[in-house]
Structure formats: structure tokens, C-alpha cells
Design an enzyme around this catalytic site. Structure first.
Site, mmCIF file in Angstrom:
data_model
loop_
_atom_site.group_PDB
_atom_site.id
_atom_site.type_symbol
_atom_site.label_atom_id
_atom_site.label_comp_id
_atom_site.label_asym_id
_atom_site.label_seq_id
_atom_site.Cartn_x
_atom_site.Cartn_y
_atom_site.Cartn_z
ATOM 1 N N ARG A 1 -61.739 18.725 9.876
ATOM 2 C CA ARG A 1 -60.896 19.917 10.040
ATOM 3 C C ARG A 1 -60.486 20.137 11.493
ATOM 4 O O ARG A 1 -59.406 20.668 11.751
ATOM 5 C CB ARG A 1 -61.607 21.153 9.490
ATOM 6 C CG ARG A 1 -61.514 21.224 7.982
ATOM 7 C CD ARG A 1 -62.117 22.503 7.462
ATOM 8 N NE ARG A 1 -61.854 22.636 6.031
ATOM 9 C CZ ARG A 1 -62.373 23.584 5.276
ATOM 10 N NH1 ARG A 1 -63.201 24.476 5.818
ATOM 11 N NH2 ARG A 1 -62.092 23.651 3.995
ATOM 12 N N GLY B 1 -63.981 19.587 -1.386
ATOM 13 C CA GLY B 1 -65.075 19.032 -0.596
ATOM 14 C C GLY B 1 -65.799 17.878 -1.272
ATOM 15 O O GLY B 1 -65.931 16.787 -0.707
ATOM 16 N N LYS C 1 -68.653 22.115 -14.145
ATOM 17 C CA LYS C 1 -68.450 23.180 -15.125
ATOM 18 C C LYS C 1 -67.000 23.435 -15.481
ATOM 19 O O LYS C 1 -66.158 23.622 -14.607
ATOM 20 C CB LYS C 1 -69.042 24.479 -14.590
ATOM 21 C CG LYS C 1 -70.542 24.456 -14.546
ATOM 22 C CD LYS C 1 -71.037 25.805 -14.128
ATOM 23 C CE LYS C 1 -72.526 25.934 -14.399
ATOM 24 N NZ LYS C 1 -73.002 27.250 -13.999
ATOM 25 N N GLY D 1 -61.115 25.370 -1.858
ATOM 26 C CA GLY D 1 -60.671 26.485 -2.703
ATOM 27 C C GLY D 1 -59.155 26.637 -2.747
ATOM 28 O O GLY D 1 -58.581 26.883 -3.808
HETATM 29 C C1 3PG Z 1 -63.409 26.923 3.359
HETATM 30 O O1 3PG Z 1 -64.267 26.418 4.073
HETATM 31 O O2 3PG Z 1 -63.330 26.709 2.140
HETATM 32 C C2 3PG Z 1 -62.370 27.770 4.012
HETATM 33 O O3 3PG Z 1 -62.582 27.802 5.382
HETATM 34 C C3 3PG Z 1 -62.369 29.148 3.432
HETATM 35 O O4 3PG Z 1 -63.627 29.722 3.599
HETATM 36 P P1 3PG Z 1 -64.117 30.847 2.593
HETATM 37 O O5 3PG Z 1 -64.316 30.155 1.265
HETATM 38 O O6 3PG Z 1 -65.390 31.407 3.166
HETATM 39 O O7 3PG Z 1 -63.020 31.871 2.500
HETATM 40 MG MG MG Z 2 -64.497 27.839 0.301
#
Ligand code: 3PG
Ligand code: MG
Length: 394
Positions: free
Chosen positions: A36, A352, A197, A375
């Protein structure tokens, strides 16, 4: 879909407030993955070389509106500076006097990192006062944090309405790659969705069936679908209470002409551990659990990848963190990488676990695009509008 990029303005002499996502993992007090950080360097370099004061805003962890010293971004600053090859100064607060003083002390081209925006509750609440306090620090706003664009926070959404707003290099690259995969893709499109899931990916599956020609379901999620079709799953991870939902998705896919692809053979074991004794079966025994897709399933996937022109991938096919149950994920990843290298497939992956799995398979470098987002990538695949992206649109 229109947003301004770094090519839309001469940034010389401007104070650019740049939202980055450097929410990076640490191991033993050191940054353990630079992905990142490296991903935002082009934006920082371009703005710095253009003669802007580059002021970085970011979050780190989830301090929930409190000052949590262990979540200070000061810990990330040395790694950022090292990767950038240039000093990065630090402000002990992301708004107010410490931030203003630090910006006043900058020369054009300098880079400053502000303290964690989530030390203020107003950040996650998208409080207009918080957005105004951030906006007061600069002339223009650049969002390069695609992986935080699913959050409507003061530094990702609110501020974009208060200043001229631009997509950074990474943001622009992510949006272009994702549009090539689902917005306006070359067909046929195959989506691979795996993971433990079904319950966490229901919206995703529902959206994808109407957008792709093939939907490959893997990992624990596949067990839920197999069970819903009446196949025994033994002691496998399985959400039996979602059988009706799984059947609805299968019916919807049938109606719209999306082929749902489930494993045709299974790698089963009696224990959930690396190198547990295992066998390939077509029917899961009562005392066993499914830990991976078998070789016939992998061969069927390879045929589908051959036929497809676009692949979008989120989630592993098996218990990929334990050998040898990473075999199907690895084999499919390598097939996708080879087809991509041969110019036959546009391949995009995110999340991830997924990126970790593709890296372990040695396949990530050959994919067309690997998203930095988890996410946000999922929400985008679900067809949701990302507030951080929406706020950039003209
Ligand atoms: C992540 O690592 O998925 C992003 O930086 C967003 O972080 P968060 O899920 O804590 O909002
Ligand atoms: Mg996240």
C-alpha cells in the site's frame, strides 16, 4: 463516471491534501508489507515534482475517535520516507495548529504526513466540522485511497465537496482496471468467488449472476451450495441454514444464463491441519471435511479460463493457508497468470486473502491488475456505489 486527475491542473504552489491508505500490517514493530505504501508513491512523487506541498491524510487501525498512541501514524512515517527516498515530516495532529504550523514550515515539493484522522470521532461520522477543519489546511484535495473509498468519512467523502477534488494515480488506475473487468468487459466473463462463508458474500453472488457468464464458487462457500443441492458434506464448514438462499441464487443464475461452477471432486481430510492425511473423492464421507477442490475441478476451471476473456477473482478455492490444501487455488492462479501473459485473458483480483494466495502461487505479478483494496473491492464487485469515488465525480 468523470473525475479530474493529476493531469487536470498545474499543482505548482498548491497545498495538496492527499488522502492515502497506508493502513499497513506490522510485524515485530516493523511494516511487514509495503504494497500500500508503494502504491501511493506515484501520486506523491508527481505532486512533489510539480511543486506542490504534499500533505498526506490517512487512518491507521480503528482507534474509534480516541487518541490511541499505538495507532499513531508516526510509526509508518520511516517506512514511507524510505520507500519514497525523501524525507517525510510529521504533524502530531491532523487538524488545528500543529497541522497548520507544519504546513507553513514546508517548501514546495516537501511531503508531510498528518496524524491519524480516526483520532477524531468526526472522521468516521463524516462530521461537516471535521471535513471543514481538514479542508482549511489546503487548496486542493486528491483522493488516492481507493481501498478506503467504501467509507463515507470526513477525509474520504466530506472534504471532496469542499475543495477542488482529484483522483490520484492509484485511484485512477484502480477505477480503470475495475471498469475493464466489470463495467465494460470483454466477454465471456468468469468470476471466482471463494472464502469461508456464503453469508458474508450474499450480495456479491446476487449481483454477479446477472453480470458474468461463469460464476465459480469455491472454498467453504461451495460446501453450502453442494449441501443445498443435496450432496453430503460430512463435517465440512457449511452454512446449512442458507440452503434456501443458495437455491435461490442457483435459480436466478439459471434464469439469466449464468453458469454456476461448483467442485466436481473434493479433497477431504479427517483433521483440520496442514498435511493431514487426505484423499480425493466425489462424495464426502460422513466423518470427513472438504478442504479443497480436486484435480477434475481444477481441470474444468482451466477450460473455463481458456474460454473466458475476463476474470475477476475474490477469495481462495480451498483452505489455502495449509498445504496441500492450497493446490486448487495455486493451480487455478497459475493457469490464469499464464493465459494473461499470453494475452488471452484480462485478470483482476482483490482482497487481502486473495492477494496473499496469488502471491504464494507466484501468480500475482502476471495478473493484469491486483487491487490494493479488500472491503472496497468487495463492495465494488457487489455493484455498490463507493462514496469516496462518487464524491470525486464532476
Ligand atoms: C482496509 O485496511 O481495509 C482499509 O484501510 C479500510 O480500513 P477499515 O476497514 O478499518 O475501514
Ligand atoms: Mg477492511
Amino acid at each position: 463516471m468523470g473525475w479530474k486527475t493529476l493531469d487536470s491542473l498545474n499543482f505548482a504552489g498548491k497545498t495538496a491534501l492527499v488522502r492515502v491508505d497506508i493502513n499497513v500490517p506490522f510485524e515485530n514493530g516493523e511494516v511487514s508489507d509495503f504494497t500500500r505504501i508503494d502504491a501511493v508513491l506515484p501520486t506523491i512523487r508527481d505532486l512533489s515534482e510539480a511543486g506542490a506541498k504534499v500533505v498526506l491524510m490517512a487512518h491507521f487501525g480503528r482507534p474509534k475517535g480516541q487518541v490511541v498512541p499505538e495507532m499513531s501514524l508516526e510509526a509508518v512515517r520511516p517506512a514511507l520516507s524510505a520507500r519514497l527516498g525523501k524525507p517525510v515530516s510529521f504533524a502530531s495532529d491532523c487538524i488545528g495548529k500543529p497541522a497548520k504550523d507544519a504546513i507553513l514550515a514546508m517548501q514546495p515539493g516537501d511531503v508531510l504526513l498528518l496524524e491519524n484522522t480516526r483520532f477524531y470521532a468526526g472522521e468516521e461520522k463524516n462530521d461537516p466540522m471535521m471535513a471543514a477543519s481538514l479542508a482549511a489546511l489546503g487548496d486542493v484535495y486528491v483522493n488516492d485511497a481507493f481501498s478506503a473509498a467504501h467509507r463515507a468519512h470526513a477525509s474520504t467523502e466530506g472534504i471532496a465537496k469542499l475543495l477542488p477534488a482529484f483522483a490520484g494515480r492509484l485511484m485512477a488506475a484502480e477505477l480503470k482496471a475495475l471498469d475493464a473487468a466489470l463495467g465494460n468487459p470483454q466477454r465471456p466473463v468468469v468470476a471466482v468467488v471463494g472464502g469461508a462463508k456464503v453469508s458474508t458474500k450474499l450480495e456479491l453472488l446476487g449481483n454477479l449472476v446477472s453480470k458474468v457468464e461463469y460464476l465459480v464458487i469455491g472454498g467453504g462457500m461451495a460446501n453450502t451450495f453442494l449441501a443445498a443441492q443435496g450432496h453430503p458434506v460430512g463435517k465440512s464448514l457449511c452454512e446449512h441454514d442458507l440452503a434456501d438462499t443458495a437455491r435461490e441464487i442457483l435459480e436466478k443464475a439459471d434464469v439469466v444464463g449464468c453458469r454456476i461452477v461448483l467442485p466436481v471432486d473434493l479433497v477431504v481430510a479427517r483433521e483440520f491441519r496442514a498435511n493431514a492425511p487426505h484423499e480425493v473423492v466425489t462424495v464426502c464421507p460422513d466423518d470427513a471435511m472438504i478442504l479443497d477442490a480436486g484435480p477434475a475441478s481444477v481441470a474444468a476451471l482451466a477450460d473455463i479460463f481458456e474460454d473466458a476473456h475476463t476474470l475477476i477473482w475474490n477469495g481462495p478455492l480451498g483452505a489455502f493457508e495449509m498445504e496441500p490444501f492450497d493446490a486448487a487455488t495455486n493451480a487455478a492462479a497459475r493457469t490464469a497468470a499464464e493465459l494473461t501473459k499470453a494475452g488471452k485473458l484480462v485478470s483482476v483480483a482483490g482482497g487481502g486473502d486473495t492477494v496473499a494466495a496469488l502471491n504464494r502461487a507466484g501468480a500475482a505479478d502476471d495478473f493484469t491488475y491486483i487491487s490494493t483494496a479488500g472491503g472496497a473491492f468487495l463492495e465494488w464487485m457487489e455493484g455498490k456505489e463507493l462514496p469516496g469515488v462518487k464524491a470525486l465525480e464532476d
